[in-house]
Write an enzyme that holds these catalytic residues in place. Structure first.
Site, short mmCIF file in Angstrom:
data_model
loop_
_atom_site.label_atom_id
_atom_site.label_comp_id
_atom_site.label_asym_id
_atom_site.label_seq_id
_atom_site.Cartn_x
_atom_site.Cartn_y
_atom_site.Cartn_z
N ASP A 127 -7.07 2.48 -4.53
CA ASP A 127 -6.54 1.70 -5.65
C ASP A 127 -6.81 0.19 -5.47
O ASP A 127 -7.44 -0.23 -4.49
CB ASP A 127 -5.03 1.99 -5.74
CG ASP A 127 -4.57 2.15 -7.19
OD1 ASP A 127 -5.16 1.52 -8.07
OD2 ASP A 127 -3.58 2.88 -7.41
N ASP A 184 -4.20 2.59 -16.69
CA ASP A 184 -3.54 3.89 -16.51
C ASP A 184 -3.29 4.61 -17.83
O ASP A 184 -2.81 4.02 -18.80
CB ASP A 184 -2.20 3.71 -15.80
CG ASP A 184 -2.38 3.33 -14.35
OD1 ASP A 184 -3.53 3.01 -13.95
OD2 ASP A 184 -1.39 3.35 -13.61
C1 GLA Z 1 -2.25 2.57 -10.13
C2 GLA Z 1 -3.30 3.65 -10.46
C3 GLA Z 1 -2.60 4.95 -10.83
C4 GLA Z 1 -1.68 5.40 -9.71
C5 GLA Z 1 -0.68 4.28 -9.37
C6 GLA Z 1 0.14 4.60 -8.14
O1 GLA Z 1 -1.54 2.20 -11.26
O2 GLA Z 1 -4.14 3.23 -11.49
O3 GLA Z 1 -3.55 5.96 -11.11
O4 GLA Z 1 -2.44 5.72 -8.57
O5 GLA Z 1 -1.35 3.05 -9.14
O6 GLA Z 1 1.04 3.59 -7.82
#
Ligand code: GLA
Length: 377
Positions: A127, A184
Site C-alpha cells: 500500500d 478505494d
Molecule cells: C488502502 C487500500 C485499501 C486497503 C486499506 C487498508 O485504503 O487502498 O485497499 O488495503 O488501505 O487499510
C-alpha cells in the site's frame, strides 16, 4: 513472479476490515474449495491490513502477528491455506505505517520481505500510506520488489498506490505483477462505475506480467461489511463483474465467500466471463462505439482462438437506450462477406449469426456480453 493472466483470489478488506482472524481465514479457505471457487481459478487468499500488533518487536524489529487474531502465528495459517491448494497473501505498506496505522515496511523492506517468505507468502499487497515527504514512491516499489526477489521465495508483488505518480508508466519495470490504478472501491454503483470510467485511457498498459487493478470486487456484498455503503442490485453486480472480466482486471473477491449466495456464486464462476478475463492474449478492449460520455458504449476485444468479445454498457440512468454497433467499427465491413456467430456470455445461449450490425436494448446500469466468431454470411 510473472502472472500470465490477471490474478484471481479473495481479499479480506472489503468485508472484514480489521475483523480478521485465524478462524475466519481457515473458514474462508474451506469455503473457496467447497464452493468451487478454487476450481474456477480463484487461487490467492490475501490477508489485508490490521493483521499485526501495533508495534514491531523491540528486539528483532520484525512485524509481529496480532496474538489475539492469529494465536498460532502466520505460518500456521499459511500452511492451512497451502494444504487446501490455495496460495497465501500478506499485506504491508511503503510508508512508516499502514493505512490503518499498523507498522509499515519503510526502511524495513528486506527484513519484512524475509519475514513474509518465512510465513510462506506467495503474494504481497503493498500500500501507499504514510510515505515520508520527499521520498520517491517509484523507488520504494523497486525496493520491495528487490527485497521479495532476495527473499528466495517467488512472491507476487501487488502494488497499491491508487494510480498516483503516473504509476502505469513505471510500475511494470519494478517487477510488480499488478497495480491498483484508482482509489478505494465502496459497495455502490457510482463507485465502481467511476473507477471503471477513470481507466478508459489506461487499459493499454495492462498486459501479461503486470495488470491494471481496479480494486477488489464488491460483488455479493449487498451493503454488508467494511466498505458496505448502500450495496448494489444483482443486475449492478453483474455489470461490475462483467466490466472487470471484459477489461482483464484482477478478480479479487471481496464478499464473505463463506455465505456467498447462489446468484453471486454462479456469476463469479461463469465460464464465459472468466474465459474472457483469463484470455491468454490479454489484449486490451477498444471502444467500438461511444455515446453519452462513455456511459452507453460498445466495446470489442480480440481474444485467442479467433474469438472476439463484445460488450454493450448502459452506465447511465437513461431507460430509453438502444445501442447500435456496426461491425465496420470492429473492422468487419459488410463487403467482406463475413458476419459474426454470437453467443450470450451470461447464458451460453447461441444467438445466431449477425451481419453488418448488432442492436442492443439495455436497462439502466445493465450490460450485455457476447463471445463471437467470424463466419461466412
Ligand atoms: C488502502 C487500500 C485499501 C486497503 C486499506 C487498508 O485504503 O487502498 O485497499 O488495503 O488501505 O487499510
Amino acid at each position: 513472479m510473472f502472472p500470465k493472466t490477471p490474478p484471481m483470489g479473495f481479499n479480506t478488506w472489503n468485508t472484514f476490515g480489521e475483523n480478521i482472524s485465524d478462524e475466519m481465514i481457515r473458514q474462508t479457505a474451506d469455503a473457496m474449495v467447497e464452493k468451487g471457487l478454487q476450481a474456477a481459478g480463484y487461487e490467492y487468499l490475501v490477508i489485508d491490513d490490521c493483521w499485526s500488533k501495533r508495534q514491531r518487536d523491540p528486539v528483532t524489529d520484525k512485524i509481529v502477528p496480532d496474538p489475539v487474531k492469529f494465536p498460532n502465528g502466520m505460518k500456521a495459517v499459511s500452511d492451512y491455506v497451502h494444504e487446501k491448494g490455495l496460495k497465501f497473501g500478506m499485506y504491508s505498506c511503503v510508508g512508516v505505517r499502514t493505512c490503518a496505522d499498523y507498522p509499515g515496511s519503510f526502511d524495513h523492506e528486506f527484513l519484512d520481505a524475509a519475514t513474509f517468505a518465512e510465513y510462506g507468502a506467495d503474494y504481497l499487497k503493498y500500500d501507499y500510506c504514510y510515505r515520508p515527504d520527499k521520498t520517491n514512491g517509484e523507488l520504494l516499489y523497486r525496493k520491495m520488489s528487490m527485497a521479495l526477489k532476495a527473499s528466495g521465495r517467488d512472491i507476487l508483488l501487488s502494488a497499491c498506490n491508487w494510480g498516483c505518480d503516473d504509476v502505469h508508466r513505471w510500475i511494470r519495470s519494478t517487477g510488480a505483477g499488478l497495480y491498483r490504478s484508482t482509489g478505494d472501491i465502496i459497495d455502490n454503483f457510482v463507485s465502481f462505475r467511476d473507477i471503471f470510467l477513470s481507466q478508459l485511457d489506461n487499459f493499454v498498459y495492462s498486459a501479461p506480467g503486470c495488470f491494471n487493478d481496479m480494486d477488489m470486487l464488491t460483488v455479493g456484498m449487498y451493503s454488508r461489511g467494511n466498505v458496505g455503503s448502500t450495496g448494489c442490485t444483482d443486475l449492478e453486480y453483474r455489470t461490475q463483474f462483467s466490466l472487470w472480466c471484459m477489461f482483464g482486471i484482477p478478480l479479487m473477491l471481496g464478499c464473505d465467500v463463506r455465505d456467498i449466495n447462489d446468484v453471486t456464486l454462479k456469476l463469479v464462476t461463469n465460464p464465459n466471463l472468466l474465459r474472457i478475463n483469463q484470455d491468454i492474449e490479454c489484449r486490451p478492449p477498444f471502444i467500438a462505439r461511444e455515446c453519452d460520455n462513455n456511459r452507453r458504449n460498445a466495446y470489442g476485444r480480440v481474444l485467442s482462438d479467433n474469438e472476439l468479445a463484445i460488450m454493450f454498457t448502459n452506465l447511465s440512468d437513461d431507460r430509453d437506450t438502444s445501442l447500435w454497433l456496426p461491425f465496420e467499427n470492429l473492422g468487419l465491413p459488410i463487403a467482406s462477406g463475413k458476419g459474426l456467430r454470437v453467443r450470450d456470455a451470461f447464458t451460453g445461449e447461441d444467438k445466431g449469426v449477425f451481419k453488418e450490425y448488432m442492436k442492443q436494448a439495455l436497462e439502466p446500469h445493465d450490460c450485455a456480453v457476447y463471445i463471437a466468431q467470424i463466419v461466412d454470411v
